[in-house]
Write a protein that holds these residues in place. Sequence first.
Motif, PDB file in Angstrom:
ATOM      1  N   VAL A  51      64.040  33.647  -8.763  1.00 22.17           N
ATOM      2  CA  VAL A  51      63.739  34.026  -9.988  1.00 22.17           C
ATOM      3  C   VAL A  51      62.613  34.999 -10.035  1.00 22.17           C
ATOM      4  O   VAL A  51      62.454  35.881 -10.878  1.00 22.17           O
ATOM      5  N   LYS A  52      61.590  34.599  -9.320  1.00 27.74           N
ATOM      6  CA  LYS A  52      60.327  35.307  -9.270  1.00 27.74           C
ATOM      7  C   LYS A  52      60.457  36.490  -8.247  1.00 27.74           C
ATOM      8  O   LYS A  52      59.900  37.473  -8.730  1.00 27.74           O
ATOM      9  N   ASN A  53      61.474  36.726  -7.501  1.00 31.43           N
ATOM     10  CA  ASN A  53      61.657  37.968  -6.620  1.00 31.43           C
ATOM     11  C   ASN A  53      62.746  38.722  -6.752  1.00 31.43           C
ATOM     12  O   ASN A  53      62.803  39.719  -6.351  1.00 31.43           O
ATOM     13  N   GLY A  54      63.768  38.106  -7.505  1.00 30.73           N
ATOM     14  CA  GLY A  54      64.791  38.988  -7.967  1.00 30.73           C
ATOM     15  C   GLY A  54      65.685  39.519  -6.648  1.00 30.73           C
ATOM     16  O   GLY A  54      65.923  38.969  -5.622  1.00 30.73           O
ATOM     17  N   ASP A  55      65.579  40.957  -6.640  1.00 30.75           N
ATOM     18  CA  ASP A  55      66.458  41.596  -5.695  1.00 30.75           C
ATOM     19  C   ASP A  55      65.680  42.194  -4.640  1.00 30.75           C
ATOM     20  O   ASP A  55      66.054  43.113  -3.752  1.00 30.75           O
ATOM     21  N   SER A  56      64.361  41.608  -4.579  1.00 29.35           N
ATOM     22  CA  SER A  56      63.463  42.364  -3.524  1.00 29.35           C
ATOM     23  C   SER A  56      63.875  41.723  -1.888  1.00 29.35           C
ATOM     24  O   SER A  56      64.846  40.938  -1.888  1.00 29.35           O
ATOM     25  N   ASP A  57      63.260  42.286  -1.219  1.00 31.61           N
ATOM     26  CA  ASP A  57      63.682  42.080   0.257  1.00 31.61           C
ATOM     27  C   ASP A  57      64.987  42.101   0.629  1.00 31.61           C
ATOM     28  O   ASP A  57      65.724  41.302   1.437  1.00 31.61           O
ATOM     29  N   GLY A  58      65.772  43.029   0.230  1.00 33.57           N
ATOM     30  CA  GLY A  58      66.984  43.201   0.698  1.00 33.57           C
ATOM     31  C   GLY A  58      68.007  42.230  -0.281  1.00 33.57           C
ATOM     32  O   GLY A  58      69.113  42.569   0.069  1.00 33.57           O
ATOM     33  N   ASN A  59      67.575  41.504  -1.017  1.00 34.36           N
ATOM     34  CA  ASN A  59      68.392  40.738  -1.553  1.00 34.36           C
ATOM     35  C   ASN A  59      68.997  39.518  -0.952  1.00 34.36           C
ATOM     36  O   ASN A  59      70.158  38.880  -1.102  1.00 34.36           O
ATOM     37  N   LEU A  60      68.676  39.638   0.483  1.00 36.20           N
ATOM     38  CA  LEU A  60      69.451  38.415   1.244  1.00 36.20           C
ATOM     39  C   LEU A  60      69.297  37.104   0.842  1.00 36.20           C
ATOM     40  O   LEU A  60      70.199  36.137   0.863  1.00 36.20           O
ATOM     41  N   VAL A  61      68.227  36.655   0.449  1.00 37.68           N
ATOM     42  CA  VAL A  61      67.695  35.029   0.125  1.00 37.68           C
ATOM     43  C   VAL A  61      68.671  35.010  -1.398  1.00 37.68           C
ATOM     44  O   VAL A  61      69.336  34.003  -1.323  1.00 37.68           O
ATOM     45  N   THR A  62      68.767  35.964  -2.361  1.00 39.70           N
ATOM     46  CA  THR A  62      69.500  35.834  -3.422  1.00 39.70           C
ATOM     47  C   THR A  62      70.974  35.684  -3.033  1.00 39.70           C
ATOM     48  O   THR A  62      71.641  34.706  -3.590  1.00 39.70           O
ATOM     49  N   ASP A  63      71.462  36.662  -2.078  1.00 43.50           N
ATOM     50  CA  ASP A  63      72.893  36.551  -1.739  1.00 43.50           C
ATOM     51  C   ASP A  63      73.297  35.161  -1.276  1.00 43.50           C
ATOM     52  O   ASP A  63      74.306  34.441  -1.520  1.00 43.50           O
ATOM     53  N   TYR A  64      72.364  34.527  -0.303  1.00 47.08           N
ATOM     54  CA  TYR A  64      72.576  33.198   0.587  1.00 47.08           C
ATOM     55  C   TYR A  64      72.465  32.195  -0.466  1.00 47.08           C
ATOM     56  O   TYR A  64      73.183  31.135  -0.515  1.00 47.08           O
ATOM     57  N   THR A  65      71.596  32.401  -1.428  1.00 45.46           N
ATOM     58  CA  THR A  65      71.283  31.106  -2.403  1.00 45.46           C
ATOM     59  C   THR A  65      72.753  31.122  -3.268  1.00 45.46           C
ATOM     60  O   THR A  65      72.975  30.030  -3.463  1.00 45.46           O
ATOM     61  N   ILE A  66      73.008  32.096  -3.680  1.00 48.00           N
ATOM     62  CA  ILE A  66      74.358  32.205  -4.573  1.00 48.00           C
ATOM     63  C   ILE A  66      75.566  31.803  -3.818  1.00 48.00           C
ATOM     64  O   ILE A  66      76.502  30.840  -4.306  1.00 48.00           O
TER      65      ILE A  66
END
Length: 128
Positions: A51-66
Motif C-alpha cells: 500500500v505504501k510503495n505500490g509498484d516501486s522496486d520492480g513490483n516483486l514484493v507486490t507480485d509475491y504478496t498477491i
Amino acid sequence: MTLETDIKREFLLTKENVIPDEFIVSNPDEVWLNSGIDYMIYVPSYMLWCVKNGDSDGNLVTDYTITALAEFGRAKSLENKLNFKFLCNNEQRAVVYNFLNWCLSNLICNEEQVLRAIKNWHIEDSTI
C-alpha cells in the motif's frame, strides 16, 4: 478510514512489531520464509508495504504478496502449512479482500490471479 489504517488496526500492527521495509525488499516472497514465522505479523506487514510503495522496486514484493494471498486463500483447513486465511477473523479477511481489490484497481498486476484471490477471500454475509 484508509486501507493502511485498516491493515494496522485489524492486524494490530505497531511500529514495534511491523516488519521493516529493508527486510521485505530483501525477502520479497513471504511464502518461502522460515516456516516458524508469525503470518499474522508478516503477511499484513507485506500488505502494508504494498500500500505504501505500490509498484516501486520492480513490483516483486507486490507480485509475491498477491501470489501468497492467492495461495493462502486456497487453503482448505487450519492444518495446511499456508493457513493464514484460517488464522484470520472475518474483519481481517475483509481487510485482505479490500487489499486485493485495491491492488486490482491501483497496481499493475496479474488481473486473473488477483480475481481468483478475491474470489477465495470473499466473505458471505459481510459488509464488503
